[in-house]
Design an enzyme around this catalytic site. Structure first.
Site, PDB file in Angstrom:
ATOM      1  N   GLU A   6       8.011 -20.001   8.037  1.00 43.02           N
ATOM      2  CA  GLU A   6       6.846 -20.460   8.223  1.00 43.02           C
ATOM      3  C   GLU A   6       6.753 -21.965   7.914  1.00 43.02           C
ATOM      4  O   GLU A   6       6.281 -22.716   8.564  1.00 43.02           O
ATOM      5  CB  GLU A   6       5.789 -19.670   7.430  1.00 43.02           C
ATOM      6  CG  GLU A   6       4.575 -20.064   6.944  1.00 43.02           C
ATOM      7  CD  GLU A   6       4.130 -19.725   5.871  1.00 43.02           C
ATOM      8  OE1 GLU A   6       4.389 -19.153   4.938  1.00 43.02           O
ATOM      9  OE2 GLU A   6       2.672 -20.260   5.773  1.00 43.02           O
ATOM     10  N   ILE A  49      13.210 -12.779   5.015  1.00 43.84           N
ATOM     11  CA  ILE A  49      13.296 -11.366   4.665  1.00 43.84           C
ATOM     12  C   ILE A  49      11.953 -10.724   4.675  1.00 43.84           C
ATOM     13  O   ILE A  49      11.589  -9.733   4.774  1.00 43.84           O
ATOM     14  CB  ILE A  49      14.023 -11.101   3.314  1.00 43.84           C
ATOM     15  CG1 ILE A  49      13.327 -11.940   2.166  1.00 43.84           C
ATOM     16  CG2 ILE A  49      15.396 -11.649   3.431  1.00 43.84           C
ATOM     17  CD1 ILE A  49      13.597 -11.243   0.911  1.00 43.84           C
ATOM     18  N   ASP A  50      10.878 -11.614   4.516  1.00 45.35           N
ATOM     19  CA  ASP A  50       9.364 -11.180   4.340  1.00 45.35           C
ATOM     20  C   ASP A  50       8.770 -10.572   5.637  1.00 45.35           C
ATOM     21  O   ASP A  50       7.977  -9.861   5.732  1.00 45.35           O
ATOM     22  CB  ASP A  50       8.596 -12.346   3.831  1.00 45.35           C
ATOM     23  CG  ASP A  50       8.721 -12.646   2.339  1.00 45.35           C
ATOM     24  OD1 ASP A  50       9.648 -12.048   1.620  1.00 45.35           O
ATOM     25  OD2 ASP A  50       8.218 -13.597   1.937  1.00 45.35           O
ATOM     26  N   ARG A  53      10.700   9.739 -16.473  1.00 45.88           N
ATOM     27  CA  ARG A  53      10.039   8.481 -16.536  1.00 45.88           C
ATOM     28  C   ARG A  53       9.210   7.983 -15.309  1.00 45.88           C
ATOM     29  O   ARG A  53       9.586   8.577 -13.969  1.00 45.88           O
ATOM     30  CB  ARG A  53      10.951   7.329 -16.804  1.00 45.88           C
ATOM     31  CG  ARG A  53      11.323   7.050 -18.227  1.00 45.88           C
ATOM     32  CD  ARG A  53      12.353   6.098 -18.444  1.00 45.88           C
ATOM     33  NE  ARG A  53      12.680   6.159 -19.703  1.00 45.88           N
ATOM     34  CZ  ARG A  53      14.028   5.460 -20.339  1.00 45.88           C
ATOM     35  NH1 ARG A  53      14.837   5.093 -19.390  1.00 45.88           N
ATOM     36  NH2 ARG A  53      14.102   5.284 -21.528  1.00 45.88           N
ATOM     37  N   GLY A 100       8.028 -10.277  -1.326  1.00 46.78           N
ATOM     38  CA  GLY A 100       6.883 -10.427  -0.579  1.00 46.78           C
ATOM     39  C   GLY A 100       5.878 -10.904  -1.307  1.00 46.78           C
ATOM     40  O   GLY A 100       5.013 -10.491  -1.988  1.00 46.78           O
ATOM     41  N   ARG A 101       5.695 -12.387  -0.607  1.00 44.29           N
ATOM     42  CA  ARG A 101       4.587 -13.385  -1.098  1.00 44.29           C
ATOM     43  C   ARG A 101       3.323 -12.818  -0.714  1.00 44.29           C
ATOM     44  O   ARG A 101       2.456 -12.769  -1.539  1.00 44.29           O
ATOM     45  CB  ARG A 101       4.944 -14.669  -0.847  1.00 44.29           C
ATOM     46  CG  ARG A 101       4.684 -15.718  -1.536  1.00 44.29           C
ATOM     47  CD  ARG A 101       4.876 -17.105  -0.998  1.00 44.29           C
ATOM     48  NE  ARG A 101       6.293 -17.759  -0.894  1.00 44.29           N
ATOM     49  CZ  ARG A 101       6.593 -18.185  -2.173  1.00 44.29           C
ATOM     50  NH1 ARG A 101       5.851 -18.313  -3.162  1.00 44.29           N
ATOM     51  NH2 ARG A 101       7.748 -18.874  -2.353  1.00 44.29           N
ATOM     52  N   ARG A 112       9.139   2.152 -16.963  1.00 44.31           N
ATOM     53  CA  ARG A 112       9.904   1.011 -17.053  1.00 44.31           C
ATOM     54  C   ARG A 112       9.649   0.084 -16.009  1.00 44.31           C
ATOM     55  O   ARG A 112       9.505   0.812 -14.654  1.00 44.31           O
ATOM     56  CB  ARG A 112      11.495   1.419 -17.216  1.00 44.31           C
ATOM     57  CG  ARG A 112      11.784   2.159 -18.481  1.00 44.31           C
ATOM     58  CD  ARG A 112      12.062   1.175 -19.648  1.00 44.31           C
ATOM     59  NE  ARG A 112      12.622   1.694 -20.815  1.00 44.31           N
ATOM     60  CZ  ARG A 112      11.989   2.493 -21.554  1.00 44.31           C
ATOM     61  NH1 ARG A 112      10.738   2.649 -21.643  1.00 44.31           N
ATOM     62  NH2 ARG A 112      12.756   2.918 -22.643  1.00 44.31           N
ATOM     63  N   GLN A 171      17.786  -8.890  -2.984  1.00 39.99           N
ATOM     64  CA  GLN A 171      17.304  -8.738  -1.842  1.00 39.99           C
ATOM     65  C   GLN A 171      17.892  -9.669  -0.695  1.00 39.99           C
ATOM     66  O   GLN A 171      17.799  -9.407   0.566  1.00 39.99           O
ATOM     67  CB  GLN A 171      15.896  -8.415  -1.797  1.00 39.99           C
ATOM     68  CG  GLN A 171      15.337  -7.325  -2.649  1.00 39.99           C
ATOM     69  CD  GLN A 171      13.813  -7.477  -3.136  1.00 39.99           C
ATOM     70  OE1 GLN A 171      12.877  -7.190  -2.320  1.00 39.99           O
ATOM     71  NE2 GLN A 171      13.548  -8.421  -4.220  1.00 39.99           N
TER      72      GLN A 171
HETATM   73  O1  F6P Z   1      11.986 -16.415   1.504  1.00 40.59           O
HETATM   74  C1  F6P Z   1      10.845 -15.570   1.289  1.00 40.59           C
HETATM   75  C2  F6P Z   1      11.163 -15.310  -0.273  1.00 40.59           C
HETATM   76  O2  F6P Z   1      12.328 -14.574  -0.812  1.00 40.59           O
HETATM   77  C3  F6P Z   1       9.986 -14.587  -0.933  1.00 40.59           C
HETATM   78  O3  F6P Z   1       9.843 -13.307  -0.871  1.00 40.59           O
HETATM   79  C4  F6P Z   1       9.789 -15.062  -2.381  1.00 40.59           C
HETATM   80  O4  F6P Z   1       8.745 -15.190  -2.871  1.00 40.59           O
HETATM   81  C5  F6P Z   1      10.583 -16.534  -2.422  1.00 40.59           C
HETATM   82  O5  F6P Z   1      11.396 -16.596  -1.197  1.00 40.59           O
HETATM   83  C6  F6P Z   1      11.421 -16.615  -3.593  1.00 40.59           C
HETATM   84  O6  F6P Z   1      11.700 -18.075  -3.350  1.00 40.59           O
HETATM   85  P1  F6P Z   1      12.908 -18.758  -4.355  1.00 40.59           P
HETATM   86  O7  F6P Z   1      14.125 -18.228  -3.786  1.00 40.59           O
HETATM   87  O8  F6P Z   1      12.584 -20.005  -4.281  1.00 40.59           O
HETATM   88  O9  F6P Z   1      12.620 -18.062  -5.679  1.00 40.59           O
END
Ligand code: F6P
Length: 342
Positions: free
Chosen positions: A103, A127-128, A163, A171-172, A266, A274
């Site tokens: 984006e 990846i999101d 556990r 996934g922001r 945990r 990922q």
């Molecule tokens: O590219 C997306 C992402 O992998 C998100 O899922 C994650 O929040 C972010 O990037 C992490 O970014 P960085 O590599 O800057 O820690």
């Protein structure tokens, strides 16, 4: 023609496959030249380039990361940034640019196209899987495969110890990885950014599952999931696109679940695992299709477009269709996951 290419934002498996496809199609079939810009938008701003040849990019399909490197540089946050990008296009005698990104990277490409007339074509990556106008972005399938494999491993250790294991995934703003990875891994509960966490519901569900004879539970939580409107931040600092660093929800949730259920709990954070390593076969093929299609668009002079996957076919859409609005998790898909919650 001379064509520039850059990869921006968080890396993801499949970027090298796109580069390979763009170079092969452009050089072999159209007799164009391709120049790589290094480190996302930092490349054109600081004049960092790398020549790309068919031979030099031939063996990249299985390689994770990006040979062009990446960064979260935003030209619109740098003094004279957009002008420097345009200047770099001119000084490198480039007729067009292919921007491979999510984006943010594609958002910059869109603005440069509209406000500065940059001849640009975008390839959607993350990846999101949260870009609109495409069924999937490449990198997502690989991330989901990694998550599901990790969850498989969590099952055996969780079960051996009776556990609860909370698995925090990326996934922001969108819960695609959590939902797909959680379903594939047979998670007992999945929490996503789109739906505020109702702790009591999770507690009751786990208790029901354990009362029915299951002695362990796997809970998958997206890093951007929140308790009502609260966001769990790792750091208050913002990056060049205004994003905070997320993280910590898994640990926090694990503590609360242990307290409320009495089950030993945990947390594990999968983090950048990922995004690393080789792309899956699906992502290799999708990246290749996207790369060839982007080279075709450039050859045809169709700028301001983004390649996309729609119903199994590769199409092209205006860049703003991809970046205008985030593609959040489909609520019906989440309902499917819910069939397997107790
Ligand atoms: O590219 C997306 C992402 O992998 C998100 O899922 C994650 O929040 C972010 O990037 C992490 O970014 P960085 O590599 O800057 O820690």
């Amino acid at each position: 023609m001379r064509i520039g290419i850059l990869t921006g934002g968080g890396d993801c498996p499949g970027l090298n496959a796109v580069i390979r496809a763009v170079v092969r199609r452009s050089v072999r079939d159209y007799n164009h030249e391709v120049l790589g810009f290094l480190e996302g938008w930092k490349g054109p701003i600081e004049g960092k380039t790398m020549p790309l040849t068919v031979e030099g990019t031939a063996d990249l399909i299985q390689q994770g990361g990006t040979i062009l490197k990446t960064s979260r540089t935003n030209p619109f946050k740098k003094e004279g940034g957009p002008g420097r990008v345009m200047e770099s296009m001119k000084s490198n005698k480039l007729d067009a640019l292919i921007a491979v990104g999510g984006e943010d990277t594609c958002g910059v490409a869109h603005k440069l196209n509209k406000e500065f007339g940059l001849n640009v074509v975008c390839v959607p990556k993350t990846i999101d899987n949260d870009l609109s106008a495409t069924d999937f972005t490449f990198g997502f399938d690989t991330a989901v495969s990694i998550v599901s494999e990790c969850i498989d491993r969590l099952h055996t250790t969780a079960e051996s110890h009776n556990r609860v294991l909370v698995c925090e995934v990326m996934g922001r703003h969108a819960g695609w990885i959590a939902a797909y990875g959680g379903i594939a891994g047979g998670a007992h509960y999945i929490l996503v950014p789109e739906i505020a966490i109702d702790l009591q519901q999770v507690v009751d569900s786990l208790k029901r599952g354990h009362a029915a004879g299951r002695n362990y539970s796997i809970v998958v939580v997206a890093e951007g999931a929140k308790f009502l409107d609260e966001e769990v931040l790792k750091s208050q600092a913002l990056d060049a696109f205004g994003h905070v660093q997320l993280g910590g929800i898994g640990e926090r949730l694990a503590k609360l679940l242990e307290k409320e259920t009495g089950f030993e709990t945990r947390a594990v954070v999968l983090g950048h695992i990922q995004r690393g390593g080789s792309p899956t076969a699906f992502d290799r093929v999708l990246s290749t299709r996207f790369g060839v299609a982007a080279a075709d668009l450039v050859h045809e002079g169709k700028f301001g477009r983004m390649v996309a996957l729609s119903g199994g076919k590769i199409v092209d859409v205006p860049i703003e269709a991809g970046v205008g609005q985030l593609k959040t998790l489909d609520p019906d898909f989440y309902k499917l996951a819910g069939v397997f919650f107790d």
